[in-house]
Write a protein that holds these residues in place. Structure first.
Motif, PDB file in Angstrom:
ATOM      1  N   HIS A   1       3.348  -5.020   3.733  1.00 12.74           N
ATOM      2  CA  HIS A   1       3.293  -5.598   5.078  1.00 12.74           C
ATOM      3  C   HIS A   1       2.772  -7.021   4.974  1.00 12.74           C
ATOM      4  O   HIS A   1       2.016  -7.356   4.050  1.00 12.74           O
ATOM      5  CB  HIS A   1       2.306  -4.840   5.981  1.00 12.74           C
ATOM      6  CG  HIS A   1       2.652  -3.414   6.226  1.00 12.74           C
ATOM      7  ND1 HIS A   1       3.644  -3.026   7.110  1.00 12.74           N
ATOM      8  CD2 HIS A   1       2.139  -2.264   5.719  1.00 12.74           C
ATOM      9  CE1 HIS A   1       3.714  -1.708   7.129  1.00 12.74           C
ATOM     10  NE2 HIS A   1       2.804  -1.221   6.289  1.00 12.74           N
TER      11      HIS A   1
ATOM     12  N   HIS B   1       5.152   0.372  -0.195  1.00 13.61           N
ATOM     13  CA  HIS B   1       5.792  -0.646   0.639  1.00 13.61           C
ATOM     14  C   HIS B   1       4.755  -1.715   0.989  1.00 13.61           C
ATOM     15  O   HIS B   1       3.567  -1.539   0.721  1.00 13.61           O
ATOM     16  CB  HIS B   1       6.395  -0.025   1.908  1.00 13.61           C
ATOM     17  CG  HIS B   1       5.360   0.593   2.804  1.00 13.61           C
ATOM     18  ND1 HIS B   1       4.839   1.849   2.597  1.00 13.61           N
ATOM     19  CD2 HIS B   1       4.731   0.106   3.895  1.00 13.61           C
ATOM     20  CE1 HIS B   1       3.951   2.117   3.526  1.00 13.61           C
ATOM     21  NE2 HIS B   1       3.849   1.065   4.331  1.00 13.61           N
TER      22      HIS B   1
ATOM     23  N   GLU C   1       0.089  -4.484  11.424  1.00 13.69           N
ATOM     24  CA  GLU C   1       0.916  -4.306  10.226  1.00 13.69           C
ATOM     25  C   GLU C   1       2.375  -4.624  10.499  1.00 13.69           C
ATOM     26  O   GLU C   1       3.181  -4.739   9.583  1.00 13.69           O
ATOM     27  CB  GLU C   1       0.733  -2.913   9.616  1.00 13.69           C
ATOM     28  CG  GLU C   1       1.171  -1.771  10.484  1.00 13.69           C
ATOM     29  CD  GLU C   1       1.151  -0.447   9.715  1.00 13.69           C
ATOM     30  OE1 GLU C   1       0.151  -0.156   9.042  1.00 13.69           O
ATOM     31  OE2 GLU C   1       2.141   0.283   9.806  1.00 13.69           O
TER      32      GLU C   1
ATOM     33  N   HIS D   1       0.849  -1.198   0.000  1.00 10.61           N
ATOM     34  CA  HIS D   1       0.000   0.000   0.000  1.00 10.61           C
ATOM     35  C   HIS D   1       0.875   1.236   0.000  1.00 10.61           C
ATOM     36  O   HIS D   1       2.078   1.181   0.162  1.00 10.61           O
ATOM     37  CB  HIS D   1      -1.009  -0.004   1.173  1.00 10.61           C
ATOM     38  CG  HIS D   1      -0.426   0.246   2.524  1.00 10.61           C
ATOM     39  ND1 HIS D   1      -1.204   0.462   3.640  1.00 10.61           N
ATOM     40  CD2 HIS D   1       0.861   0.299   2.972  1.00 10.61           C
ATOM     41  CE1 HIS D   1      -0.432   0.642   4.698  1.00 10.61           C
ATOM     42  NE2 HIS D   1       0.813   0.552   4.325  1.00 10.61           N
TER      43      HIS D   1
HETATM   44 ZN   LIG Z   1       2.343   0.670   5.646  1.00 13.69          ZN
END
Ligand SMILES: [Zn+2]
Length: 124
Positions: free
Chosen positions: A29, A27, A113, A14
């Motif tokens: 997660h 990046h 996350e 995202h």
């Molecule tokens: Zn993030």
């Protein structure tokens, strides 16, 4: 009240605007999602909802998020960006409509996350 919790995972990318500078870059997660459902009445088998059925509903939602660029998905937009907060909210709403039972309420969804940071949406 009885409360059940299931845990699921998905990996995705995202990009968030106007938060900490680091988040503006694309990046990813490995999100860990904790989902709580609650209700007062058990069925004849003595359960609120079969864990297998609950996990099936959750898996279907995870499949829609897994290995995706979340910003590109229809449910997210500029006014509803794929932050962990909104991801938790989206999963709660989506699961509630899938379960489609007045006896079973999705009460809380937590989106981790990282091992050290999570956001929880508590259904009011
Ligand atoms: Zn993030």
């Amino acid at each position: 009240m009885y409360e059940l919790k299931v845990i699921a995972h998905f990996a995705a990318a995202h990009q968030l605007k106007m938060v900490a500078e680091k988040c503006e870059n694309l990046h990813g997660h490995n999100w860990k999602i904790e989902i709580c459902v609650a209700g007062k009445n058990l069925n004849k088998a003595g359960v609120l909802i079969d864990f297998g059925e609950l996990k099936q509903h959750v898996s279907a939602i995870m499949a829609g998020l897994d290995h995706k660029f979340l910003n590109d998905l229809d449910m997210f937009k500029d006014s509803y960006p794929p932050s962990s907060e909104n991801i938790a909210h989206y999963i709660a709403m989506s699961l509630q409509s899938t379960i489609n039972s007045a006896d079973i309420q999705v009460t809380r969804v937590t989106a981790w996350e990282s091992e050290a940071a999570c956001a929880t949406y508590t259904v009011p």
